[in-house]
Design an enzyme around this catalytic site. Structure first.
Site, PDB file in Angstrom:
ATOM      1  CG  ASP A  76      -4.218   2.330   6.975  1.00  0.00           C
ATOM      2  OD1 ASP A  76      -5.457   2.438   7.099  1.00  0.00           O
ATOM      3  OD2 ASP A  76      -3.676   1.441   6.291  1.00  0.00           O
ATOM      4  CG  HIS A 237      -0.776   6.650   5.633  1.00  0.00           C
ATOM      5  ND1 HIS A 237      -0.856   6.433   4.277  1.00  0.00           N
ATOM      6  CD2 HIS A 237      -0.389   5.471   6.183  1.00  0.00           C
ATOM      7  CE1 HIS A 237      -0.513   5.181   4.019  1.00  0.00           C
ATOM      8  NE2 HIS A 237      -0.226   4.568   5.147  1.00  0.00           N
TER       9      HIS A 237
HETATM   10 ZN    ZN Z   1       0.300   1.268   8.037  1.00  0.00          ZN
END
Ligand code: ZN
Length: 301
Positions: A76, A237
């Site tokens: 993400d 991430h």
């Molecule tokens: Zn996010």
């Protein structure tokens, strides 16, 4: 003497009960993706209907089947130029597919990275334009957040997105309905790496949240590895630390017998398969999703 023996017996019995309870709770936590679920009547009611994997009502994917050793990687908050290319290099070397949930404003700055993601066979999903928490927005604002991210991805790649993940996994029922009405399947996760470097740098976490975070590559890899099981959707991430942790994560999970799948492949493996193309060409996606064909076209379709 007898009293001492009795006391020792009680202590031994207590230790056995505590160990069994501990093991039981650990098993239960693994089985239900968290103890909060284990003690939730709502979770068990959803699970009895198979909705702990996928909810058709709001088009939300929560985890893959427990019977298959398949898992997927989702990454993400990118594209970040310092880490996305390193992550892509690792994925390419290891032949592992991933799903990147991208933020519109960053796509606008680095369209070439999003083109590389698609060119190398990965999926790109909508993570909104500005990474606001959408449960705090009005319906119009939610729609705009999704549409503006779409516009940036379409301009960069000529492709649409069919997968969506709300920032911070904050959402309400209406948000999911809006996403579904726009042709999206919402993708949850059940293994988190807490690799929040980018969010910390951007000042998005409160101080008490950042204190708990240690994010060396080793810690991140261990956090992921101890949680993964059949059907896991792993949340990572787009950060340099995660890029450094990724080779260990992939190699260890492969050695343990897991297979990396794309989100679309995992959706197709559900007991009631959901078949979708994650990134169809923009003109086809628009025709199918948004436009009702002119009456004279019906005969031709
Ligand atoms: Zn996010």
């Amino acid at each position: 003497m007898n009293q001492r023996k009795n006391l020792l017996r009680w202590i031994a019995a207590g230790a056995v009960v505590a160990t069994l309870t501990g093991v039981g709770l650990l098993r239960l936590r693994q089985e239900t993706d968290g103890l909060r679920n284990a003690f939730s009547a709502h979770y068990w009611s959803e699970r009895s209907r198979g909705e702990d994997l996928y909810s058709d009502r709001v088009a939300m994917f929560k985890r893959g089947p427990r019977s298959l050793s398949d898992i997927c990687l989702t990454i993400d908050d990118g594209p970040h130029p310092t880490s996305a290319n390193r992550i892509l290099d690792v994925l390419k070397r290891e032949h592992v597919p991933a799903t990147f949930f991208v933020v519109g404003v960053r796509v606008k700055e680095h369209p070439e990275i999003v083109r590389r993601m698609l060119a190398e066979g990965h999926e790109v999903g909508n993570h909104t334009q500005d990474h606001f928490r959408i449960d705090k927005l009005t319906a119009t604002q939610v729609r705009n957040e999704l549409e503006n991210c779409e516009i940036n991805v379409e301009r960069a790649t000529g492709r649409r997105m069919r997968l969506m993940r709300p920032p911070g996994m904050r959402y309400n029922e209406q948000d999911l309905e809006i996403a579904k009405s726009m042709g999206y399947t919402t993708i949850g996760w059940n293994v988190g790496a807490k690799d929040y470097t980018a969010a910390v740098v951007a000042g998005k976490l409160r101080p008490h949240e950042t204190e708990k975070i240690e994010d060396t590559p080793t810690v991140i890899a261990q956090r992921v590895l101890k949680q993964v099981r059949n059907g896991s959707i792993i949340l990572l991430h787009d950060t340099p630390t995660t890029a450094a942790a990724l080779p260990t994560i992939i190699e260890t999970l492969r050695r343990e017998g897991y297979h990396f799948r794309s989100t679309a492949e995992m959706l197709d493996e559900l007991p009631n398969p959901v078949m979708l193309a994650a990134n169809p060409p923009a003109h086809i996606g628009r025709l199918v999703l948004h436009r009702r064909p002119a009456p004279w076209l019906y005969g031709m379709m």
